[in-house]
Design a protein around this motif. Sequence first.
Motif: not given
Length: 114
Positions: A22-28, A30-49
């Motif tokens: 389906q070409k979508i990002l999910l959050y799943a 690893r313990n049970c079969d629960h999944q949900e569609i991600a509301d944002d495609n940004c998974v991690y952001r590292n800002e260095v100041h």
Amino acid sequence: MSTMKFCRECNNILYPREDRDQKILLYACRNCDHQEIADDNCVYRNEVHHSVAERTQVLQDVAADPTLPRTKAVTCTVCKHPEAVFFQATSRGEEGMTLFFVCCNPSCGHRWRD
């Protein structure tokens, strides 16, 4: 950016997973079969100041770095020392690479670019 997500079924952490069909990002879970569609495609952001003093210290320390190339083809305009360390880096607001020189005289540390 998303925060940590937890499973609604078992309260374990949800991990990002790609659904290639389906070409979508999910959050799943690893313990049970629960999944949900991600509301944002940004998974991690590292800002260095960095502070200005921190950047200056990095440039002064490069003269003592034995892995950087040295040249005697240039002379420091401040102390007339005949040796400098050089490296390439991008300058703020400029495209391409710039050649930077740092005087090897420990009491000087003058830096300039070519």
